[in-house]
Design a protein around this motif. Structure first.
Motif, PDB file in Angstrom:
ATOM      1  N   THR A   1       0.756  -1.215  -0.046  1.00  0.00           N
ATOM      2  CA  THR A   1      -0.202   0.295  -0.025  1.00  0.00           C
ATOM      3  C   THR A   1       0.659   1.001  -0.168  1.00  0.00           C
ATOM      4  N   GLN A   2      -0.059   2.105  -0.790  1.00  0.00           N
ATOM      5  CA  GLN A   2       1.282   3.779  -0.575  1.00  0.00           C
ATOM      6  C   GLN A   2       0.302   4.329   0.400  1.00  0.00           C
ATOM      7  N   LYS A   3      -0.253   4.023   1.337  1.00  0.00           N
ATOM      8  CA  LYS A   3      -0.880   4.699   2.396  1.00  0.00           C
ATOM      9  C   LYS A   3      -0.427   4.408   3.566  1.00  0.00           C
ATOM     10  N   ASN A   4      -0.665   6.151   4.193  1.00  0.00           N
ATOM     11  CA  ASN A   4       0.415   5.846   5.392  1.00  0.00           C
ATOM     12  C   ASN A   4      -0.488   6.230   6.920  1.00  0.00           C
ATOM     13  N   GLY A   5      -2.294   5.434   6.565  1.00  0.00           N
ATOM     14  CA  GLY A   5      -2.579   5.270   7.711  1.00  0.00           C
ATOM     15  C   GLY A   5      -4.175   4.655   7.187  1.00  0.00           C
ATOM     16  N   PHE A   6      -4.644   3.983   8.235  1.00  0.00           N
ATOM     17  CA  PHE A   6      -6.367   3.326   7.698  1.00  0.00           C
ATOM     18  C   PHE A   6      -6.896   3.633   9.432  1.00  0.00           C
ATOM     19  N   ARG A   7      -8.625   4.221   8.005  1.00  0.00           N
ATOM     20  CA  ARG A   7      -9.624   4.652   9.309  1.00  0.00           C
ATOM     21  C   ARG A   7     -10.454   3.463   9.879  1.00  0.00           C
ATOM     22  N   TYR A   8     -11.104   2.917  10.439  1.00  0.00           N
ATOM     23  CA  TYR A   8     -11.882   1.734  10.803  1.00  0.00           C
ATOM     24  C   TYR A   8     -12.982   2.420  11.414  1.00  0.00           C
TER      25      TYR A   8
ATOM     26  N   THR B   1     -20.235   6.911  15.466  1.00  0.00           N
ATOM     27  CA  THR B   1     -19.238   7.633  14.502  1.00  0.00           C
ATOM     28  C   THR B   1     -18.399   7.633  14.200  1.00  0.00           C
ATOM     29  N   TRP B   2     -17.672   6.763  15.244  1.00  0.00           N
ATOM     30  CA  TRP B   2     -16.574   6.618  15.351  1.00  0.00           C
ATOM     31  C   TRP B   2     -16.144   6.282  14.463  1.00  0.00           C
ATOM     32  N   ASN B   3     -14.997   6.853  13.826  1.00  0.00           N
ATOM     33  CA  ASN B   3     -14.257   6.576  12.225  1.00  0.00           C
ATOM     34  C   ASN B   3     -13.011   7.449  12.682  1.00  0.00           C
ATOM     35  N   ASN B   4     -11.989   6.597  13.187  1.00  0.00           N
ATOM     36  CA  ASN B   4     -10.737   7.258  13.042  1.00  0.00           C
ATOM     37  C   ASN B   4      -9.107   6.494  12.563  1.00  0.00           C
ATOM     38  N   PRO B   5      -8.582   6.858  12.366  1.00  0.00           N
ATOM     39  CA  PRO B   5      -7.120   6.533  11.573  1.00  0.00           C
ATOM     40  C   PRO B   5      -6.046   5.768  12.508  1.00  0.00           C
ATOM     41  N   GLN B   6      -6.820   4.802  13.442  1.00  0.00           N
ATOM     42  CA  GLN B   6      -5.867   4.396  14.645  1.00  0.00           C
ATOM     43  C   GLN B   6      -5.173   3.101  13.745  1.00  0.00           C
TER      44      GLN B   6
ATOM     45  N   THR C   1      -4.852   8.652   3.913  1.00  0.00           N
ATOM     46  CA  THR C   1      -5.106   7.877   4.550  1.00  0.00           C
ATOM     47  C   THR C   1      -6.633   7.220   3.949  1.00  0.00           C
ATOM     48  N   GLY C   2      -6.140   5.108   4.052  1.00  0.00           N
ATOM     49  CA  GLY C   2      -7.286   5.048   3.406  1.00  0.00           C
ATOM     50  C   GLY C   2      -8.679   4.131   4.807  1.00  0.00           C
ATOM     51  N   GLN C   3      -9.730   3.585   4.175  1.00  0.00           N
ATOM     52  CA  GLN C   3     -10.942   3.441   4.742  1.00  0.00           C
ATOM     53  C   GLN C   3     -10.904   2.074   4.883  1.00  0.00           C
ATOM     54  N   LEU C   4     -11.111   1.210   5.968  1.00  0.00           N
ATOM     55  CA  LEU C   4     -10.956  -0.253   6.237  1.00  0.00           C
ATOM     56  C   LEU C   4     -12.969  -0.300   6.438  1.00  0.00           C
ATOM     57  N   GLN C   5     -13.614  -1.223   6.020  1.00  0.00           N
ATOM     58  CA  GLN C   5     -14.380  -1.474   5.832  1.00  0.00           C
ATOM     59  C   GLN C   5     -15.368  -2.851   7.739  1.00  0.00           C
ATOM     60  N   ASN C   6     -14.559  -3.509   7.377  1.00  0.00           N
ATOM     61  CA  ASN C   6     -15.235  -4.061   9.089  1.00  0.00           C
ATOM     62  C   ASN C   6     -14.743  -3.362  10.078  1.00  0.00           C
ATOM     63  N   LYS C   7     -15.386  -3.189  11.336  1.00  0.00           N
ATOM     64  CA  LYS C   7     -15.736  -2.952  12.654  1.00  0.00           C
ATOM     65  C   LYS C   7     -14.600  -3.374  13.742  1.00  0.00           C
ATOM     66  N   MET C   8     -14.097  -2.379  14.598  1.00  0.00           N
ATOM     67  CA  MET C   8     -13.985  -3.391  16.192  1.00  0.00           C
ATOM     68  C   MET C   8     -15.124  -3.195  16.758  1.00  0.00           C
ATOM     69  N   LEU C   9     -14.434  -3.824  17.798  1.00  0.00           N
ATOM     70  CA  LEU C   9     -15.619  -3.519  19.040  1.00  0.00           C
ATOM     71  C   LEU C   9     -15.000  -3.046  20.257  1.00  0.00           C
ATOM     72  N   HIS C  10     -16.033  -2.064  21.005  1.00  0.00           N
ATOM     73  CA  HIS C  10     -15.256  -1.723  21.824  1.00  0.00           C
ATOM     74  C   HIS C  10     -16.382  -1.718  23.275  1.00  0.00           C
ATOM     75  N   LEU C  11     -16.147  -3.017  24.261  1.00  0.00           N
ATOM     76  CA  LEU C  11     -16.806  -3.767  24.498  1.00  0.00           C
ATOM     77  C   LEU C  11     -16.930  -2.590  25.617  1.00  0.00           C
ATOM     78  N   ASN C  12     -16.289  -1.002  25.690  1.00  0.00           N
ATOM     79  CA  ASN C  12     -16.519   0.060  26.983  1.00  0.00           C
ATOM     80  C   ASN C  12     -15.839  -0.855  28.423  1.00  0.00           C
ATOM     81  N   ASP C  13     -16.882   0.009  29.510  1.00  0.00           N
ATOM     82  CA  ASP C  13     -17.605  -0.294  30.956  1.00  0.00           C
ATOM     83  C   ASP C  13     -18.396  -1.801  30.986  1.00  0.00           C
TER      84      ASP C  13
END
Length: 280
Positions: free
Chosen positions: A109-116, A134-139, A165-177
């Motif tokens: 890839t020529q990208k330096n990072g990806f959002r998800y 609405t969260w969609n950040n390049p982590q 910065t590219g865009q990924l299609q699958n989501k991460m799970l954020h279980l929180n508290d």
């Protein structure tokens, strides 16, 4: 033959003994290195990390020393030795689909990072609206092509901006508290930090703000951002956000209008004398 791209994880920890085992286990089969920046854990977090068989670097710092959350994350990035880094929280989980997409995406890839995106949980349930969606950040980014800025609500800066910065299609799970009590505990800590920032910036707090701003926050979360569709958890989340706004403003007002204890004691003595001298 092109060199295989290595991938690491950087995360901040503070009393994460309940989540740490699951966090490490879901990464152990495919991540090359994990860097944990611990900011003063007093539970079994450090013991779990030190006893782990996985390749973990442990750094010790705190918010004041690192000048905020961005500073803590930047310490971890600097210490990580892989080509790519996923910047995570201990209560986040990467699904199999996202894992496969990440590994495919960093190969060539020529990208330096990806959002998800993230599927955020609140009170043990996935939230569909109310701002949780609405969260969609390049982590995910190349080690030497990103950094974080922001003392409280840190933001990842990718070299080259959106173009790189590219865009990924699958989501991460954020279980929180694990419980609402835990959410309240974190909220009080964040509100205090936010109040300190407002105090430093000399933002004057007025009575109408204490009344109207929490109401506006509730309307924004519950009505405008459709938190109502998440049922009772959506209602609790909106009320919680409204309360957090009030606490932040109230803490700031208190800091700006504080009466020192010695002065207050002198005032009470004067008031007491005046009461005694009053004729019935």
């Amino acid at each position: 033959m092109k060199k295989k791209q290595t991938i690491g994880v950087v995360a901040i920890s503070l009393n994460e003994e309940k989540d740490m085992h699951g966090f490490l286990e879901h990464l152990s089969s495919w991540i090359d290195e994990i860097v944990i920046v611990d900011s003063g854990s007093t539970d079994k977090t450090l013991q779990i990390l030190k006893n782990s068989e996985f390749n973990i670097k442990i750094l010790n710092s705190n918010l004041k020393k690192a000048k905020g959350y961005a500073g803590l994350r930047n310490l971890g990035i600097k210490a990580c030795g892989t080509d790519w880094i996923i910047n995570m929280d201990i209560d986040e989980r990467i699904t199999i689909d996202l894992q496969e997409e990440i590994l495919r995406s960093i190969k060539e890839t020529q990208k330096n990072g990806f959002r998800y995106r993230r599927l955020n949980y609140f009170l043990h349930r996935p939230m569909k609206a109310g701002g949780w969606n609405t969260w969609n950040n390049p982590q995910l980014a190349k080690k030497n092509a990103h950094y974080f800025e922001g003392a409280l609500h840190e933001k990842c800066i990718i070299e080259g901006g959106n173009e790189k910065t590219g865009q990924l299609q699958n989501k991460m799970l954020h279980l929180n508290d694990e419980s609402y009590f835990e959410r309240l505990d974190k909220s009080f800590r964040y509100c205090n930090l936010e109040a300190e920032e407002l105090f430093k910036k000399k933002v004057k707090i007025h009575g109408y703000q204490l009344f109207f701003y929490p109401i506006l926050e509730f309307v924004k979360i519950y009505i405008y951002k459709k938190g109502i569709i998440d049922g009772i958890p959506g209602l609790i989340a909106a009320m919680h956000s409204s309360g957090a706004v009030f606490r932040k403003l109230a803490l700031t007002w208190d800091n700006q209008n504080k009466i020192e204890r010695k002065k207050l004691e002198r005032l009470t003595i004067i008031c007491s004398r005046n009461d005694l001298n009053e004729k019935p």
